[in-house]
Design an enzyme around this catalytic site. Structure first.
Site, short mmCIF file in Angstrom:
data_model
loop_
_atom_site.label_atom_id
_atom_site.label_comp_id
_atom_site.label_asym_id
_atom_site.label_seq_id
_atom_site.Cartn_x
_atom_site.Cartn_y
_atom_site.Cartn_z
N GLU A 1 34.91 160.28 -38.25
CA GLU A 1 33.80 159.34 -38.10
C GLU A 1 33.32 159.32 -36.64
OE1 GLU A 1 32.39 158.06 -40.60
OE2 GLU A 1 33.89 158.22 -42.19
N CYS B 1 37.89 149.77 -42.73
CA CYS B 1 37.93 150.98 -41.90
C CYS B 1 36.90 150.89 -40.78
CB CYS B 1 37.65 152.21 -42.76
SG CYS B 1 38.97 152.62 -43.91
N HIS C 1 38.97 159.61 -41.89
CA HIS C 1 39.05 159.26 -43.30
C HIS C 1 39.72 160.40 -44.07
CE1 HIS C 1 36.06 155.77 -43.71
NE2 HIS C 1 37.17 155.42 -44.35
#
Length: 220
Positions: free
Chosen positions: A90, A154, A173
């Site tokens: 991310e 998250c 992830h």
């Protein structure tokens, strides 16, 4: 002698349909199945690992204490995504849009992480470079990048760490177990990803040190 790098790595507890959270399984495989030397980090790393509750208020209490107590160079959070089929890096965390209740059926009234904080904070790490390097290494596990960590715990955790650490955080992830990777596979992927993160950090620190040396030599 060079000081040890301090790194915090976290996974999440079970939630919803994820009765076994592959993020915590991946972290445990990464750390516990082999010695640090064999993982490729070596003795130059001071590593702290913990499991994070899937609770907004717990995250709000836990993360400031982790940053204050350990003062890490990098915090790497690992979470599961039921939609993921690759290991996904991310690029950024988001401040607003937290409407989904947590494991305690709670969500923030403000629906945001940090009051008056920026809408988005990016990691100082170049996730595209890390992604390319890991994919080129031929470990047999596909890595991709994303700019949407999901507006749940998250994303909330990532944004909070990015805010506390001035960008010195990362979020990975992972898919659910066996979709398509085993816990051992995910542990290997974490090894490769974190190694590349550390290399980038080391490179940026070296550049800063060289700039500092040049600036001091320019002074009369």
């Amino acid at each position: 002698m060079a000081s040890k790098k301090k790194i915090v790595v976290t996974g999440f507890e079970p939630f919803a349909e994820h009765t076994v959270n592959s993020s915590w399984v991946a972290v445990q495989h990464w750390v516990c199945s082999q010695e640090l030397e064999r993982l490729g980090l070596g003795g130059a790393v001071d590593l702290y690992v913990c499991e994070v509750p899937v609770e907004y208020q717990a995250v709000k209490r836990l993360l400031p204490s982790l940053w204050k107590e350990h003062q890490p160079q990098l915090v790497v959070h690992v979470g599961v995504s039921g939609l993921a089929t690759t290991v996904t890096l991310e690029r950024c965390g988001h401040n607003k849009g937290y409407m989904r209740p947590d494991n305690c059926s709670f969500c923030p009234a403000s629906q945001c992480c940090v009051e008056n904080g920026p809408d988005c904070i990016k990691s100082i790490l170049d996730m595209d470079t890390i992604c390319k390097r890991v994919n080129d290494s031929g470990i047999g596990i596909t890595v991709s990048t994303s700019e949407d960590a999901g507006r749940y715990l998250c994303d909330y955790t990532y944004y909070t760490s990015l805010h506390l650490g001035k960008g010195r955080a990362a979020f990975v992830h992972v898919p659910p177990l066996a979709k398509p990777y085993s816990g051992k596979d995910l542990g290997r992927a974490l090894q490769a990803v974190i190694q590349e993160m550390l290399k980038l950090l080391e490179g940026s620190h070296s550049e800063e040190a060289q700039k500092g040396t040049r600036h001091s030599s320019d002074n009369p």
